[in-house]
Design a protein around this motif. Structure first.
Motif, PDB file in Angstrom:
ATOM      1  N   ALA A  21       0.843  -1.041  -0.071  1.00  0.00           N
ATOM      2  CA  ALA A  21       0.030  -0.100  -0.087  1.00  0.00           C
ATOM      3  C   ALA A  21       0.937   1.119  -0.074  1.00  0.00           C
ATOM      4  N   ALA A  22       1.898   1.059   0.774  1.00  0.00           N
ATOM      5  CA  ALA A  22       2.825   2.440   0.765  1.00  0.00           C
ATOM      6  C   ALA A  22       3.757   2.841  -0.517  1.00  0.00           C
ATOM      7  N   GLU A  23       4.050   1.480  -1.076  1.00  0.00           N
ATOM      8  CA  GLU A  23       4.643   1.610  -2.464  1.00  0.00           C
ATOM      9  C   GLU A  23       3.615   2.297  -3.259  1.00  0.00           C
ATOM     10  N   ARG A  24       2.372   1.772  -3.367  1.00  0.00           N
ATOM     11  CA  ARG A  24       1.490   2.244  -4.264  1.00  0.00           C
ATOM     12  C   ARG A  24       1.194   3.805  -4.209  1.00  0.00           C
ATOM     13  N   ALA A  25       1.059   4.076  -2.914  1.00  0.00           N
ATOM     14  CA  ALA A  25       0.684   5.402  -2.613  1.00  0.00           C
ATOM     15  C   ALA A  25       1.746   6.507  -2.738  1.00  0.00           C
ATOM     16  N   ASP A  26       2.901   5.794  -2.814  1.00  0.00           N
ATOM     17  CA  ASP A  26       4.301   6.595  -2.701  1.00  0.00           C
ATOM     18  C   ASP A  26       4.551   7.415  -1.527  1.00  0.00           C
ATOM     19  N   GLY A  48      -3.712 -12.269  12.173  1.00  0.00           N
ATOM     20  CA  GLY A  48      -2.512 -11.583  12.544  1.00  0.00           C
ATOM     21  C   GLY A  48      -1.898 -10.341  11.680  1.00  0.00           C
ATOM     22  N   GLN A  49      -2.238 -10.349  10.227  1.00  0.00           N
ATOM     23  CA  GLN A  49      -1.522  -9.567   9.462  1.00  0.00           C
ATOM     24  C   GLN A  49      -2.584  -8.889   8.974  1.00  0.00           C
ATOM     25  N   ILE A  50      -2.325  -7.432   8.740  1.00  0.00           N
ATOM     26  CA  ILE A  50      -3.065  -6.319   8.532  1.00  0.00           C
ATOM     27  C   ILE A  50      -2.991  -6.339   6.844  1.00  0.00           C
ATOM     28  N   ARG A  51      -4.338  -6.212   6.210  1.00  0.00           N
ATOM     29  CA  ARG A  51      -4.362  -6.092   4.913  1.00  0.00           C
ATOM     30  C   ARG A  51      -5.515  -5.169   4.503  1.00  0.00           C
ATOM     31  N   ILE A  52      -5.313  -4.321   3.380  1.00  0.00           N
ATOM     32  CA  ILE A  52      -5.914  -3.214   2.785  1.00  0.00           C
ATOM     33  C   ILE A  52      -6.494  -3.471   1.254  1.00  0.00           C
ATOM     34  N   ALA A  53      -7.439  -3.329   1.075  1.00  0.00           N
ATOM     35  CA  ALA A  53      -8.227  -3.341  -0.118  1.00  0.00           C
ATOM     36  C   ALA A  53      -7.433  -2.735  -1.118  1.00  0.00           C
ATOM     37  N   ILE A  54      -7.062  -3.125  -2.139  1.00  0.00           N
ATOM     38  CA  ILE A  54      -6.245  -2.017  -2.962  1.00  0.00           C
ATOM     39  C   ILE A  54      -7.490  -1.114  -3.523  1.00  0.00           C
ATOM     40  N   GLU A  55      -8.540  -1.080  -3.725  1.00  0.00           N
ATOM     41  CA  GLU A  55      -9.573   0.137  -4.024  1.00  0.00           C
ATOM     42  C   GLU A  55      -9.414   1.107  -3.056  1.00  0.00           C
ATOM     43  N   ASP A  56      -9.489   0.752  -1.662  1.00  0.00           N
ATOM     44  CA  ASP A  56      -9.541   1.660  -0.694  1.00  0.00           C
ATOM     45  C   ASP A  56      -8.221   2.588  -0.591  1.00  0.00           C
ATOM     46  N   ILE A  57      -7.001   1.909  -0.912  1.00  0.00           N
ATOM     47  CA  ILE A  57      -5.753   2.702  -1.194  1.00  0.00           C
ATOM     48  C   ILE A  57      -5.975   3.980  -2.053  1.00  0.00           C
ATOM     49  N   ASP A  58      -6.523   3.534  -3.282  1.00  0.00           N
ATOM     50  CA  ASP A  58      -6.696   4.415  -4.228  1.00  0.00           C
ATOM     51  C   ASP A  58      -7.705   5.445  -3.990  1.00  0.00           C
ATOM     52  N   ALA A  59      -8.580   5.071  -3.062  1.00  0.00           N
ATOM     53  CA  ALA A  59      -9.782   5.952  -2.817  1.00  0.00           C
ATOM     54  C   ALA A  59      -9.346   7.029  -1.571  1.00  0.00           C
ATOM     55  N   ALA A  60      -8.541   6.640  -0.967  1.00  0.00           N
ATOM     56  CA  ALA A  60      -7.916   7.624   0.382  1.00  0.00           C
ATOM     57  C   ALA A  60      -7.116   8.532  -0.183  1.00  0.00           C
ATOM     58  N   MET A  61      -6.654   8.719  -1.437  1.00  0.00           N
ATOM     59  CA  MET A  61      -5.839   9.541  -2.061  1.00  0.00           C
ATOM     60  C   MET A  61      -6.503  10.427  -2.647  1.00  0.00           C
ATOM     61  N   TRP A  62      -6.459  11.812  -2.398  1.00  0.00           N
ATOM     62  CA  TRP A  62      -7.180  12.737  -3.296  1.00  0.00           C
ATOM     63  C   TRP A  62      -6.493  13.885  -3.739  1.00  0.00           C
TER      64      TRP A  62
END
Length: 65
Positions: A21-26, A48-62
């Protein structure tokens, strides 16, 4: 600056790690963790691992006006 609440994707195509997620969002992994903590980015815990929906990463950036 107004905070945005994280909206969860109904049917995400895939879940990714915090590092991906960090790499995708830079941004850093610490920034992703802060976004999760303040509710800007939705995250899920799987075995035990944290996962994020890839669409949520894109939606969080504006764009900045």
């Amino acid at each position: 600056m107004a905070r945005r609440s994280a909206k969860r994707t109904a049917n995400p195509s895939r879940y990714v790690s915090i590092r991906f997620a960090a790499e995708r969002a830079d941004v850093s992994t610490d920034t992703i963790r802060r976004m999760i903590a303040d509710g800007t980015l939705a995250a899920y815990r799987f075995r035990g691992q944290i996962r994020i929906a890839i669409e949520d990463i894109d939606a969080a950036m504006w764009p900045i006006n």
